[in-house]
Design a protein around this motif. Structure first.
Motif, PDB file in Angstrom:
ATOM      1  N   TRP A   1      -9.086   1.633  -2.482  1.00 12.75           N
ATOM      2  CA  TRP A   1     -10.111   0.761  -3.050  1.00 12.75           C
ATOM      3  C   TRP A   1     -10.377   1.061  -4.528  1.00 12.75           C
ATOM      4  CZ3 TRP A   1     -12.796  -3.407  -3.499  1.00 12.75           C
ATOM      5  CH2 TRP A   1     -13.986  -3.410  -4.207  1.00 12.75           C
ATOM      6  N   ALA A   2     -10.427   2.334  -4.893  1.00 10.98           N
ATOM      7  CA  ALA A   2     -10.740   2.705  -6.278  1.00 10.98           C
ATOM      8  C   ALA A   2      -9.682   2.209  -7.260  1.00 10.98           C
ATOM      9  CB  ALA A   2     -10.880   4.223  -6.391  1.00 10.98           C
ATOM     10  N   HIS A   3      -8.506   1.858  -6.743  1.00 16.87           N
ATOM     11  CA  HIS A   3      -7.413   1.432  -7.624  1.00 16.87           C
ATOM     12  C   HIS A   3      -7.228  -0.091  -7.625  1.00 16.87           C
ATOM     13  CE1 HIS A   3      -6.177   5.658  -7.938  1.00 16.87           C
ATOM     14  NE2 HIS A   3      -6.378   5.729  -6.635  1.00 16.87           N
ATOM     15  N   THR A   4      -8.141  -0.834  -7.028  1.00 13.12           N
ATOM     16  CA  THR A   4      -8.013  -2.290  -6.955  1.00 13.12           C
ATOM     17  C   THR A   4      -8.649  -2.965  -8.159  1.00 13.12           C
ATOM     18  OG1 THR A   4     -10.084  -2.531  -5.712  1.00 13.12           O
ATOM     19  CG2 THR A   4      -8.058  -2.214  -4.435  1.00 13.12           C
TER      20      THR A   4
ATOM     21  N   ASP B   1       0.829  -1.206   0.000  1.00 12.42           N
ATOM     22  CA  ASP B   1       0.000   0.000   0.000  1.00 12.42           C
ATOM     23  C   ASP B   1       0.865   1.259   0.000  1.00 12.42           C
ATOM     24  OD1 ASP B   1      -2.261  -1.558   0.019  1.00 12.42           O
ATOM     25  OD2 ASP B   1      -2.673  -1.295   2.154  1.00 12.42           O
ATOM     26  N   ASN B   2       1.955   1.241   0.763  1.00 17.74           N
ATOM     27  CA  ASN B   2       2.855   2.399   0.788  1.00 17.74           C
ATOM     28  C   ASN B   2       3.459   2.653  -0.592  1.00 17.74           C
ATOM     29  OD1 ASN B   2       2.415   2.845   3.513  1.00 17.74           O
ATOM     30  ND2 ASN B   2       4.197   1.666   4.170  1.00 17.74           N
TER      31      ASN B   2
ATOM     32  N   SER C   1      -9.779  -7.105   1.596  1.00 17.09           N
ATOM     33  CA  SER C   1      -9.696  -7.035   3.055  1.00 17.09           C
ATOM     34  C   SER C   1      -8.304  -6.671   3.538  1.00 17.09           C
ATOM     35  CB  SER C   1     -10.122  -8.372   3.672  1.00 17.09           C
ATOM     36  OG  SER C   1      -9.280  -9.428   3.204  1.00 17.09           O
ATOM     37  N   GLY C   2      -7.278  -6.924   2.724  1.00 14.96           N
ATOM     38  CA  GLY C   2      -5.909  -6.628   3.125  1.00 14.96           C
ATOM     39  C   GLY C   2      -5.382  -5.319   2.572  1.00 14.96           C
ATOM     40  N   ILE C   3      -6.214  -4.590   1.829  1.00 12.10           N
ATOM     41  CA  ILE C   3      -5.781  -3.358   1.171  1.00 12.10           C
ATOM     42  C   ILE C   3      -6.395  -2.160   1.876  1.00 12.10           C
ATOM     43  CG2 ILE C   3      -5.785  -2.081  -1.017  1.00 12.10           C
ATOM     44  CD1 ILE C   3      -5.992  -4.741  -2.476  1.00 12.10           C
ATOM     45  N   SER C   4      -5.654  -1.084   1.960  1.00 14.54           N
ATOM     46  CA  SER C   4      -6.139   0.145   2.592  1.00 14.54           C
ATOM     47  C   SER C   4      -7.397   0.646   1.891  1.00 14.54           C
ATOM     48  CB  SER C   4      -5.050   1.217   2.533  1.00 14.54           C
ATOM     49  OG  SER C   4      -5.539   2.469   2.956  1.00 14.54           O
TER      50      SER C   4
END
Length: 599
Positions: A188-191, A161-162, A181-184
């Motif tokens: 979200w918009a970039h997943t 994420d960093n 669930s493991g992503i900040s």
């Protein structure tokens, strides 16, 4: 991970020579440079004749590896790297910080070499450096093909994420691959999941598959009686229809994911997440179909991969993506099989950059009960690669930097005494020799120079420097000076003697603050320690910091408490929660008091 090891060891005798950028069966794709496989394999002990023949056949000389790895990954890489370096230093849009010479050296090396190992002690800007490296790789990708992308990974979700946030701040288009669930939440918009959710065709296919499978479940629950041949045939037809709908939904999701990945500049994932099925499918690597197994279809060697079947086109019937540039952050915290996945999964890596610090925490191996790091997995891939002599000498680039350096604390008597004591007990191999294969980011900006001096002297042979300006920042709090005096008031380190080892206890701590011995614990393998005397001292220290005496201004800094053990974290938190004074003071303190372990 097993597939990554299999892919790595697929190099055969007589095939380890230097490879040029070439195409495999995939349209427009690169093959992984065998030199990268070779340098990894060369670090293992050759314990049998078969393995030895792989390295020494056809006159292949391991001594040539450093020279070959120093060559550019692609013919126009030096020219494109020069353009990027000029842009970064000109910084017309204010995207980049003012890099110091060690960082510029690392960026320049990464953009022009096939393998670059960047060692970044705490506070030296590893993530910042990785951002500019990715920026330069994107520039090369855009000049190669629209199907070439950069893959950036980290061992943890937080690290990934960093990286993603850093790349986004530079204006790069990022797709974050992994479980939501493991992503900040901010990413979200970039997943990939968000991209699939935005795709109308994928959503329509998912809805249809859901409706058809729901009908089958309802009919199965409603009819528990014995069925005739006609009803069995009808049910079979429904199940076939449901199977087809599910396959169609998977295909639609793969197409949506591939479209999103095509629009990205950088694909970010955890190391293990680099083997995501949707990412591999976009790169032309598909799982082996059951029909292929049943029909015993013969698949030629060029169509096989440890991660699946290589096909000419991606799910959207366009040429597959290639990932010739791979960045791995947190490389020294990662167990080796996890580090291998982003390197070999798509079989297209031409340039590899690993960032980490072998002088910090090693990989966590839960199966290693010795607690001494004797497991083979306790040595990270980057640690072993950086130990190869003459792979890339450590460059003391800080000597060329114009930043004034603080030298007082690293040359003071206590630091010299500590170095002398550790030298008598430790290894005789110096840092320069032990990690001669890495490029060092040698300027730190996180700690007061008096704190960094010990680490620099003990772990980095004095190569880690601090800018002079830090001496006047983050000084030892004035209100603590009265209680914890020192001969040199400028030193920001204090050692407090709280007694001997009799204060230490092993076991779990309950919510009520009571200790369960290791024998009675629900987890007998719990070797975590706690020390009540140390915890009491910390509580007193917090009261001194937070209590405002007459004439004192409120403490404005942040407070972090770090301990080696999880049980000690639980103990300190419990004591803070049960102390009336701490609770009252914490309510008026604007920031959270963090208590964490390094386990």
């Amino acid at each position: 991970m097993v597939a990554a090891l299999g892919q790595l060891t697929s190099v055969r005798g007589g095939q380890v020579a230097e490879t040029k950028p070439g195409l495999d069966k995939r349209v427009g794709g690169f093959q992984m440079d065998n030199l990268l496989k070779e340098v990894i394999l060369s670090t293992f002990s050759r314990i049998d004749d078969e393995t030895t023949s792989v390295y020494e056949s056809d006159g292949f000389d391991l001594g040539d590896l450093p020279k070959k790895l120093a060559k550019p990954p692609l013919p126009n890489s030096p020219q494109l790297a020069s353009q990027v370096m000029a842009y970064i230093q000109a910084n017309p849009n204010g995207l980049f910080p003012a890099y110091n010479e060690p960082q510029l050296t690392a960026i320049r090396a990464a953009l022009t070499r096939r393998l670059t190992l960047i060692q970044g002690p705490p506070g030296t800007g590893k993530t910042t450096t990785a951002g500019s490296i990715a920026f330069g790789f994107v520039h090369q990708c855009r000049n190669i093909s629209p199907y070439c992308k950069v893959l950036a990974t980290a061992f943890s979700n937080v690290g990934a994420d960093n990286l993603a946030e850093k790349f986004l701040s530079l204006g790069l288009k990022v797709v974050r691959v992994g479980k939501p669930s493991g992503i900040s939440e901010s990413l979200w918009a970039h997943t990939l999941d968000a991209a699939i959710q935005r795709d109308p065709f994928a959503q329509k296919a998912l809805d249809e598959a859901s409706k058809i499978t729901a009908k089958i479940k309802i009919s199965s629950d409603a009819d528990g009686k014995r069925k005739n041949k006609g009803s069995l045939a009808a049910e079979r037809a429904k199940r076939d229809e449901a199977t087809a709908a599910v396959k169609a939904s998977i295909q639609a999701c793969n197409i949506a994911a591939t479209k999103a990945l095509r629009e990205a500049d950088v694909i970010v994932a955890t190391s293990i997440g680099a083997a995501d099925p949707q990412l591999l499918a976009a790169c032309g690597i598909y799982p082996e179909e059951e029909d292929d197994v049943k029909k015993n279809k013969e698949i030629d060697e060029q169509s096989k991969s440890q991660f699946g079947i290589i096909r000419e086109f991606a799910p959207d019937n366009l040429p597959p993506l290639s990932l010739p540039f791979v960045i791995i952050d947190e490389a020294c915290q990662s167990v080796e099989p996890a580090s291998l996945i982003p390197i070999v999964s798509t079989n297209s890596c031409r340039s590899l950059v690993m960032l980490g610090d072998p002088c910090q925490l090693p990989p966590t191996v839960r199966s290693d009960t010795s607690a001494t790091g004797t497991s083979p997995l306790s040595t990270a891939l980057m640690t072993r690669l950086s130990s190869i002599p003459d792979l890339h000498p450590v460059t003391v680039t800080a000597q060329k930097d114009k930043t004034p350096i603080e030298t007082k604390f690293i040359q003071c008597k206590p630091t010299r005494q500590a170095v002398a004591r550790v030298s008598d007990r430790g290894s005789s191999v110096s840092y320069r020799k032990q990690f001669s294969g890495s490029v060092l980011l040698s300027m730190q900006f996180r700690m007061h120079p008096s704190i960094a001096a010990f680490s620099s002297a003990i772990f980095y042979d004095g190569l880690l420097s601090s800018p002079l300006t830090l001496s006047n920042q983050r000084q030892f709090p004035t209100r603590l000076q009265k209680h914890y005096t020192a001969s040199d008031r400028e030193t920001s380190v204090r050692f407090i003697n709280v007694g001997g080892r009799n204060n230490e206890h092993k076991g779990e701590l309950t919510e009520g603050g009571e200790l369960i011995s290791t024998v009675a614990s629900s987890d007998p393998s719990n070797n975590s320690y706690r020390n009540e005397e140390e915890a009491n001292e910390i509580i007193e220290l917090l009261k001194i910091l937070l209590c405002q005496e007459k004439g004192d201004s409120p403490f404005q800094g942040s407070i972090g408490i770090v301990t080696p053990y999880a049980s000690q974290v639980a103990l300190i938190k419990s004591m803070m929660a049960n102390d009336d004074v701490i609770r009252t003071l914490a309510q008026s303190f604007p920031q959270e008091i963090e208590v964490k372990s390094v386990e």
